[in-house]
Design an enzyme around this catalytic site. Structure first.
Site, PDB file in Angstrom:
ATOM      1  N   THR A 125       8.614  45.237 107.635  1.00 46.26           N
ATOM      2  CA  THR A 125       7.643  46.006 106.880  1.00 46.26           C
ATOM      3  C   THR A 125       6.805  46.778 107.881  1.00 46.26           C
ATOM      4  O   THR A 125       6.507  46.279 108.960  1.00 46.26           O
ATOM      5  CB  THR A 125       6.728  45.098 106.028  1.00 46.26           C
ATOM      6  OG1 THR A 125       5.533  45.803 105.700  1.00 46.26           O
ATOM      7  CG2 THR A 125       6.333  43.838 106.773  1.00 46.26           C
ATOM      8  N   CYS A 159       7.111  53.248 104.867  1.00 43.59           N
ATOM      9  CA  CYS A 159       7.055  51.990 104.123  1.00 43.59           C
ATOM     10  C   CYS A 159       8.495  51.645 103.816  1.00 43.59           C
ATOM     11  O   CYS A 159       9.276  52.509 103.402  1.00 43.59           O
ATOM     12  CB  CYS A 159       6.253  52.136 102.835  1.00 43.59           C
ATOM     13  SG  CYS A 159       6.359  50.691 101.754  1.00 43.59           S
TER      14      CYS A 159
END
Length: 240
Positions: A89, A203
């Site tokens: 992430t 993202c």
């Protein structure tokens, strides 16, 4: 003697969300198969968080609590035999330095292969899409700027709110809609109008929504670039 393999074990800190972690697993295994042959697959360990807990702490601003969890996961993966570490992430790279300091194995920072790919294409001014944390705080933009010489543009406040909302309300739940794709397309167009030569999908869920045809400039998918760099690192010593 114990079992040994020339392919390093890849330790994945995932579940943030599992939608993108599943993409990591797919890309890692496809990458190893492409390099090593049709029956080959990646040696990896996955520590998968319950993202509802992570999301709650993120929005509460409890970064110290998140750091403790990330460091614990990293140490468990190292103890399990991982030779390379990935945080699956962008947002949680906020504590990348602390995680690296807690283990002896190398942490492959998601911003670095992304920046190298951008520089290899000759781009310097890039737009950045991601969570509000990634777009607004300096832990990510600063690394791109200070280590790689990139000029990073982020969307205006209203667009940042839209990008963040779609990530947390839709993409982490696997929801992909035409309306949200159109919204992201408009945000990208405004970044391009301000001079962005390329756009970072910063993202790991955005790649579920946005495709190359949604942008007038090249898109750089951090999920794919991070996972591909991990494959290269895991196989780097095989010829030695």
């Amino acid at each position: 003697m114990g079992y040994a393999s020339a392919m390093k074990m890849i330790g994945l800190i995932g579940g943030m969300s599992w939608e993108s972690s599943a993409e990591y697993y797919r890309i890692l295994n496809q990458g190893v198969r492409d390099r090593q042959g049709p029956t080959a697959s990646a040696r990896c360990l996955l520590w998968s968080f319950d993202f509802s807990e992570i999301e709650r702490l993120q929005h509460a601003g409890d970064w110290s609590g998140l750091e403790l969890r990330m460091v614990d996961a990293a140490r468990r993966l190292e103890a399990g035999g991982a030779g390379i570490l990935l945080i699956c992430t962008n947002t949680m790279h906020r504590m990348a330095d602390q995680v690296q300091a807690a283990v002896a194995i190398p942490l492959l920072h998601i911003a670095d292969p992304t920046a190298r790919a951008i520089r290899a294409r000759g781009f310097r001014r890039v737009g950045l899409l991601g969570t509000a944390f990634t777009m607004e705080q300096d832990f990510y933009k600063g690394r791109l700027r200070d280590r790689h010489g990139l000029d990073v543009l982020i969307p205006e406040a209203e667009d940042r709110a839209t990008v963040h909302r779609i990530i947390y309300e839709e993409l982490v739940a696997g929801v992909v809609t035409g309306e949200s794709r159109a919204a992201y397309r408009a945000v990208i167009a405004r970044l391009v109008a301000r001079g962005a030569e390329a756009v970072i999908l910063g993202c790991t869920e955005i790649m579920l929504l946005v495709r190359p045809e949604d942008s007038a400039v090249p898109l750089f998918d951090t999920t794919a670039l991070h996972a591909e760099a991990a494959v290269a690192a895991a196989l780097a010593d095989q010829s030695a």
